[in-house]
Design an enzyme around this catalytic site. Sequence first.
Site, PDB file in Angstrom:
ATOM      1  N   TRP A  21       0.982  -1.369  -0.120  1.00  0.00           N
ATOM      2  CA  TRP A  21      -0.156  -0.050   0.238  1.00  0.00           C
ATOM      3  C   TRP A  21       0.129   1.202  -0.439  1.00  0.00           C
ATOM      4  CZ3 TRP A  21      -2.692   1.999   5.191  1.00  0.00           C
ATOM      5  CH2 TRP A  21      -3.428   3.538   5.025  1.00  0.00           C
ATOM      6  N   TYR A  54      -2.013   2.360  -5.860  1.00  0.00           N
ATOM      7  CA  TYR A  54      -0.943   2.749  -5.428  1.00  0.00           C
ATOM      8  C   TYR A  54      -0.367   2.734  -5.989  1.00  0.00           C
ATOM      9  CZ  TYR A  54      -3.122  -1.084  -1.945  1.00  0.00           C
ATOM     10  OH  TYR A  54      -3.794  -1.387  -0.913  1.00  0.00           O
ATOM     11  N   SER A 151     -13.393  -5.598  -1.399  1.00  0.00           N
ATOM     12  CA  SER A 151     -12.656  -4.535   0.350  1.00  0.00           C
ATOM     13  C   SER A 151     -13.596  -3.947   0.657  1.00  0.00           C
ATOM     14  CB  SER A 151     -11.481  -3.790  -0.289  1.00  0.00           C
ATOM     15  OG  SER A 151     -10.771  -3.728   0.579  1.00  0.00           O
ATOM     16  N   SER A 203      -4.155  -3.736   7.292  1.00  0.00           N
ATOM     17  CA  SER A 203      -3.607  -2.963   8.386  1.00  0.00           C
ATOM     18  C   SER A 203      -4.170  -4.182   9.844  1.00  0.00           C
ATOM     19  CB  SER A 203      -4.717  -1.526   8.610  1.00  0.00           C
ATOM     20  OG  SER A 203      -3.736  -0.678   9.281  1.00  0.00           O
ATOM     21  N   ALA A 206      -1.990  -1.671  13.013  1.00  0.00           N
ATOM     22  CA  ALA A 206      -3.036  -0.723  12.569  1.00  0.00           C
ATOM     23  C   ALA A 206      -1.688   0.364  12.485  1.00  0.00           C
ATOM     24  CB  ALA A 206      -3.627  -0.509  14.280  1.00  0.00           C
ATOM     25  N   GLN A 287      11.868  -7.504   9.309  1.00  0.00           N
ATOM     26  CA  GLN A 287      10.302  -7.112   9.330  1.00  0.00           C
ATOM     27  C   GLN A 287       9.177  -7.686   8.972  1.00  0.00           C
ATOM     28  OE1 GLN A 287       9.956  -3.429   8.291  1.00  0.00           O
ATOM     29  NE2 GLN A 287       9.631  -2.316  10.251  1.00  0.00           N
ATOM     30  N   ASN A 291       7.136 -10.742  11.153  1.00  0.00           N
ATOM     31  CA  ASN A 291       5.903 -10.716  11.044  1.00  0.00           C
ATOM     32  C   ASN A 291       5.158 -12.478  10.872  1.00  0.00           C
ATOM     33  OD1 ASN A 291       5.290  -7.980  10.776  1.00  0.00           O
ATOM     34  ND2 ASN A 291       5.381  -7.493   9.262  1.00  0.00           N
TER      35      ASN A 291
END
Length: 332
Positions: A21, A54, A151, A203, A206, A287, A291
């Site tokens: 995104w 995007y 979405s 997200s 968040a 990262q 994740n």
Amino acid sequence: MRYRKLGSSDLEVSEISLGSWLTYSGGIEADRTRACTEAAFDAGITFFDTANVYGRGAAESAWGEILSAHPRDSYVLATKVWGQMSDDPADRGLAPAQIARQIDASLTRLRTDHVDLYQAHRFDPEVPIEDTVEALQKVVEQGKARYLGFSEWTPEQIRAAIDFAGPELFVSSQPQYSMLWQAPEAEVFGLCADNGISQVVWSPLAQGVLTGKYRPGEPVPEGSRFASESMGVAREIVYYDAALEAVQRLVPIAEGTGLSMATLALAWVLRRGEVASAITGASRPEQVHANAAASGVELTDDVLAAVDEALGDAPVSGPKLAALAQSGVKHR
């Protein structure tokens, strides 16, 4: 990495997926985009989610170059249509001609002859639902997409599409969902489950708030997403005092379970069987691996109860119109 079936399709997607995104549309440099994407493959991530809007094609082009070096059957590729693609006010939405143009443009940028999942990025109440559905079905009939999703559609909009074309029309729903944004649980999760539609949530951290890096009353850390003008465009959704304070109450829970805050937050999202995958963003390869480590982590009932208590009334819950979403359905 564990994998889950995507709705009524024959696709299996990694529980943790990689999204593009704000990062790969221009938020970070090309070499880091490549490094993060290759780290995803290394971590067992096979599901990649992007959208035509995007960077107005920039994210798709970046991944077209990188992903085309991998065997096409080694990853599941999703993109979307709806957003504003030029300064022409009419260059947006879900009219049949726009869908036909945009799928071809997306495939060109992505350097592939098909995507596995083509999603309506938002609902377009200015176009009859029947026209939109038939145009999306044509994309599948032409072999340009294997399956369809949406979405941030409202329950009314989801039902209207299903009433017209049947429950086999869609295999996925992509709502915002996290500890701080629980709105889809109220209606969307159940409606979709009844119709063979999985959730692919965006997200789940968040926008990084659930990592604990942002503290109430303190300036945002240098180098973080919200310190960037280009990547902090939607911070108001999740960046507010009650949320930041709730996150700090979660820190000792994560520490007590031996988990990072990110792992706790992602495992919380994946506790729901309706969720097929959690879309994560990453600006650094480490990262991506952090994740991915959340896949397969199961939280005990005691931990889940502690999380609920710590969150208090900070989360957004109950039916809620999503960002950029519009209510209503037009029929022809």
